[in-house]
Enzyme design. Structure first.
Site, PDB file in Angstrom:
ATOM      1  CD  GLU A 103      -2.644  -0.928   2.648  1.00 53.07           C
ATOM      2  OE1 GLU A 103      -3.362  -1.880   2.935  1.00 53.07           O
ATOM      3  OE2 GLU A 103      -2.507   0.077   3.368  1.00 53.07           O
ATOM      4  CB  CYS A 116       1.790   7.074   4.118  1.00 55.30           C
ATOM      5  SG  CYS A 116       1.907   5.716   5.280  1.00 55.30           S
ATOM      6  CB  CYS A 123       4.822  -6.050   9.634  1.00 58.09           C
ATOM      7  SG  CYS A 123       5.903  -5.359  10.913  1.00 58.09           S
ATOM      8  CB  CYS A 127       1.458  -4.223  16.443  1.00 57.55           C
ATOM      9  SG  CYS A 127       3.200  -3.763  16.508  1.00 57.55           S
ATOM     10  CB  CYS A 130      -0.950  -3.337  13.156  1.00 57.25           C
ATOM     11  SG  CYS A 130      -0.240  -3.041  11.530  1.00 57.25           S
ATOM     12  N   GLY A 174       4.876  -2.595   7.142  1.00 56.64           N
ATOM     13  CA  GLY A 174       6.223  -3.040   7.466  1.00 56.64           C
ATOM     14  C   GLY A 174       6.932  -2.189   8.498  1.00 56.64           C
ATOM     15  CD  GLU A 175      10.021  -1.184  12.699  1.00 51.69           C
ATOM     16  OE1 GLU A 175       8.899  -0.791  13.045  1.00 51.69           O
ATOM     17  OE2 GLU A 175      11.038  -0.471  12.761  1.00 51.69           O
ATOM     18  CG  HIS A 231       1.111   2.216  20.206  1.00 55.75           C
ATOM     19  ND1 HIS A 231       0.790   3.443  19.675  1.00 55.75           N
ATOM     20  CD2 HIS A 231       1.598   1.493  19.149  1.00 55.75           C
ATOM     21  CE1 HIS A 231       1.060   3.458  18.381  1.00 55.75           C
ATOM     22  NE2 HIS A 231       1.561   2.298  18.039  1.00 55.75           N
ATOM     23  CG  ASN A 305      -8.220   3.564  10.979  1.00 59.07           C
ATOM     24  OD1 ASN A 305      -9.357   4.015  10.927  1.00 59.07           O
ATOM     25  ND2 ASN A 305      -7.208   4.066  10.320  1.00 59.07           N
ATOM     26  CB  CYS A 348      -0.923   0.535   9.033  1.00 58.67           C
ATOM     27  SG  CYS A 348       0.428  -0.553   8.858  1.00 58.67           S
TER      28      CYS A 348
HETATM   29  N1  SAH Z   1       6.131  -0.362  11.636  1.00 57.75           N
HETATM   30  C1  SAH Z   1       6.216   1.017  11.856  1.00 57.75           C
HETATM   31  C2  SAH Z   1       5.613   1.849  10.745  1.00 57.75           C
HETATM   32  C3  SAH Z   1       4.360   1.332  10.129  1.00 57.75           C
HETATM   33  S1  SAH Z   1       2.939   1.367  11.172  1.00 57.75           S
HETATM   34  C4  SAH Z   1       5.590   1.381  13.194  1.00 57.75           C
HETATM   35  O1  SAH Z   1       4.942   0.534  13.789  1.00 57.75           O
HETATM   36  O2  SAH Z   1       5.809   2.510  13.626  1.00 57.75           O
HETATM   37  C5  SAH Z   1       2.589   3.103  11.214  1.00 57.75           C
HETATM   38  C6  SAH Z   1       1.753   3.554  12.387  1.00 57.75           C
HETATM   39  O3  SAH Z   1       0.406   3.077  12.258  1.00 57.75           O
HETATM   40  C7  SAH Z   1       2.255   3.037  13.735  1.00 57.75           C
HETATM   41  O4  SAH Z   1       2.311   4.097  14.660  1.00 57.75           O
HETATM   42  C8  SAH Z   1       1.200   2.025  14.110  1.00 57.75           C
HETATM   43  O5  SAH Z   1       1.147   1.832  15.484  1.00 57.75           O
HETATM   44  C9  SAH Z   1      -0.035   2.648  13.517  1.00 57.75           C
HETATM   45  N2  SAH Z   1      -1.158   1.722  13.352  1.00 57.75           N
HETATM   46  C10 SAH Z   1      -1.125   0.472  12.889  1.00 57.75           C
HETATM   47  N3  SAH Z   1      -2.364  -0.068  12.868  1.00 57.75           N
HETATM   48  C11 SAH Z   1      -3.204   0.893  13.316  1.00 57.75           C
HETATM   49  C12 SAH Z   1      -4.603   0.945  13.536  1.00 57.75           C
HETATM   50  N4  SAH Z   1      -5.377  -0.099  13.276  1.00 57.75           N
HETATM   51  N5  SAH Z   1      -5.129   2.091  14.014  1.00 57.75           N
HETATM   52  C13 SAH Z   1      -4.342   3.162  14.269  1.00 57.75           C
HETATM   53  N6  SAH Z   1      -3.011   3.172  14.091  1.00 57.75           N
HETATM   54  C14 SAH Z   1      -2.442   2.046  13.622  1.00 57.75           C
HETATM   55 FE1  SF4 Z   2       3.495  -3.152  14.307  1.00 56.01          FE
HETATM   56 FE2  SF4 Z   2       4.169  -1.260  12.528  1.00 56.01          FE
HETATM   57 FE3  SF4 Z   2       4.493  -3.850  11.945  1.00 56.01          FE
HETATM   58 FE4  SF4 Z   2       2.031  -2.846  12.101  1.00 56.01          FE
HETATM   59  S1  SF4 Z   2       3.578  -2.299  10.609  1.00 56.01           S
HETATM   60  S2  SF4 Z   2       2.777  -4.802  12.980  1.00 56.01           S
HETATM   61  S3  SF4 Z   2       2.280  -1.347  13.740  1.00 56.01           S
HETATM   62  S4  SF4 Z   2       5.538  -2.727  13.550  1.00 56.01           S
END
Ligand code: SAH
Ligand code: SF4
Length: 364
Positions: A103, A116, A123, A127, A130, A174-175, A231, A305, A348
């Site tokens: 995406e 973005c 990933c 989390c 996510c 992704g991270e 978080h 979200n 995301c």
């Molecule tokens: N992996 C990295 C970058 C991608 S995620 C990271 O985790 O920072 C980008 C952001 O989206 C992160 O802050 C993550 O916690 C947030 N995010 C992921 N899923 C989400 C959701 N369902 N609602 C709100 N924020 C979310």
């Molecule tokens: Fe966690 Fe960021 Fe990976 Fe989603 S993309 S699983 S928020 S590290």
């Protein structure tokens, strides 16, 4: 000479491209025009720019266009495109050469545009809230695949608005710090004044908190901005949402942020996804204020979200405002972001999940 294993021209740094062309007898002039064409306005090399001089044209015939060419270009295909009802957010699902999809999101406020982009397919961090984490890890993106997402939105902007991309956030799938070398190589090209030319100050790497990589960013004098997805204000809260929090505990993570702050001196963005009843109480806000004491931060509060794989819901607006007030009163700059683009499933990884669900529903 062709090796049988093709590589992406977009993966090459300018120096690598120069070296490769020089090895084949082509000088600097050709390296510069090829670099411009690859990272410029048009769909790269479709058709091959007539302005290319003979030797470069012949080189491309052999190394890019021939059946046994040793190079290709990264131009992902748009699988789907979704616009939010307010027209501010556009989300693209892009297909890579191996058929995997990622995406890329383009957001515009007041005529200023932010892209973005994704750094991995899936990933590995898992989390729980996510959509990308719920998919698991497939593979890292190559530098060219990261760059291609920026080129994609730049082309969209150019055709629509005649305006430039201003900001870039690595907050897609992704991270980024799990794919450190490819990300840094891609960003060097993206910030190159001969190429996409984004300002380094307007590029932000968002991480879930890979401690050694944050330290490496600090020690290498990384010129981009750092956002930390926190978080949780203590280990128990954080680990319930972010499994990787068990690998590096809060004390190590905060120490890495202090190291970054001392070394780089730039404000760190703290990302806080607000989940009702889980990390949004006034007590947790006070705990967070204590935790970050003395570090130069800006806190971004983002309502959750909803995703299919997680039962939590977004913090109510009023509770979010109370949380924000406590942090502000403690002296922190805090932004409470609106849920823009939620109607295009802007969280995301969600477009990809929705698309997969639709495609498997259609094929079953
Ligand atoms: N992996 C990295 C970058 C991608 S995620 C990271 O985790 O920072 C980008 C952001 O989206 C992160 O802050 C993550 O916690 C947030 N995010 C992921 N899923 C989400 C959701 N369902 N609602 C709100 N924020 C979310
Ligand atoms: Fe966690 Fe960021 Fe990976 Fe989603 S993309 S699983 S928020 S590290």
């Amino acid at each position: 000479m062709t090796t049988g294993l093709a590589g992406s021209l977009h993966d090459l740094s300018f120096a690598e491209m120069q070296q490769r062309l020089a090895a084949d007898g082509l000088n600097q002039v050709h390296a510069r025009s090829l670099w411009r064409a690859l990272h410029g306005h048009a769909d790269p090399l479709q058709p091959m720019p007539a302005s290319f001089l003979g030797p470069l044209q012949r080189w491309l015939e052999k190394h890019l266009y021939a059946n046994d060419a040793d190079f290709f270009v990264d131009v992902p295909e748009t699988v789907s495109e979704t616009h939010s009802s307010d027209g501010m957010t556009r989300k693209y699902l892009l297909r890579l050469r191996d058929g995997r999809t990622v995406e890329t999101v383009l957001m515009g406020y007041d005529g200023r545009f932010t892209a973005c982009v994704s750094t991995q397919v899936g990933c590995a961090m898992g989390c729980v809230f996510c959509a990308t984490g719920q998919m698991g890890f497939t593979r890292h993106l190559r530098p060219g695949e990261i760059i291609a997402q920026v080129l994609h939105v730049q082309r969209v902007l150019r055709s629509d608005h005649q305006t430039r991309l201003r900001n870039l956030v690595l907050m897609g799938m992704g991270e980024p710090l799990h794919n450190y070398d490819a990300v840094m190589k891609a960003l060097a090209t993206i910030a190159d004044v001969r190429g996409p030319s984004l300002s380094k100050n307007r590029i932000t790497i968002s991480t879930v908190g890979l401690v050694p990589a944050i330290r490496r960013m600090a020690d290498e004098g990384c010129p981009y901005n750092l956002a930390l997805s926190l978080h949780g204000a203590d280990d128990a809260q954080r680990q319930a949402l972010i499994p990787v929090g068990k690998k590096w505990d809060m004390a190590e993570l905060i120490e890495a942020c202090r190291h970054y702050d001392r070394t780089i001196g730039k404000r760190i963005f703290i990302e806080w996804t607000m989940i009702a009843g889980q990390n949004d109480s006034p007590e947790i806000a006070r705990q967070l204020a204590e935790l970050l004491r003395g570090i130069n931060v800006h806190i971004n509060l983002i309502p959750l979200n909803p995703t299919a794989g997680f039962a939590g819901s977004a913090t109510a607006h009023k509770a979010g405002l109370v949380f924000q007030r406590i942090l502000r009163d403690a002296g922190y700059p805090v932004t409470f972001r609106q849920r823009r683009g939620i109607d295009v499933a802007a969280g995301c990884g969600q477009l990809k999940s929705d698309h997969s669900a639709r495609t498997s529903a259609a094929s079953s």
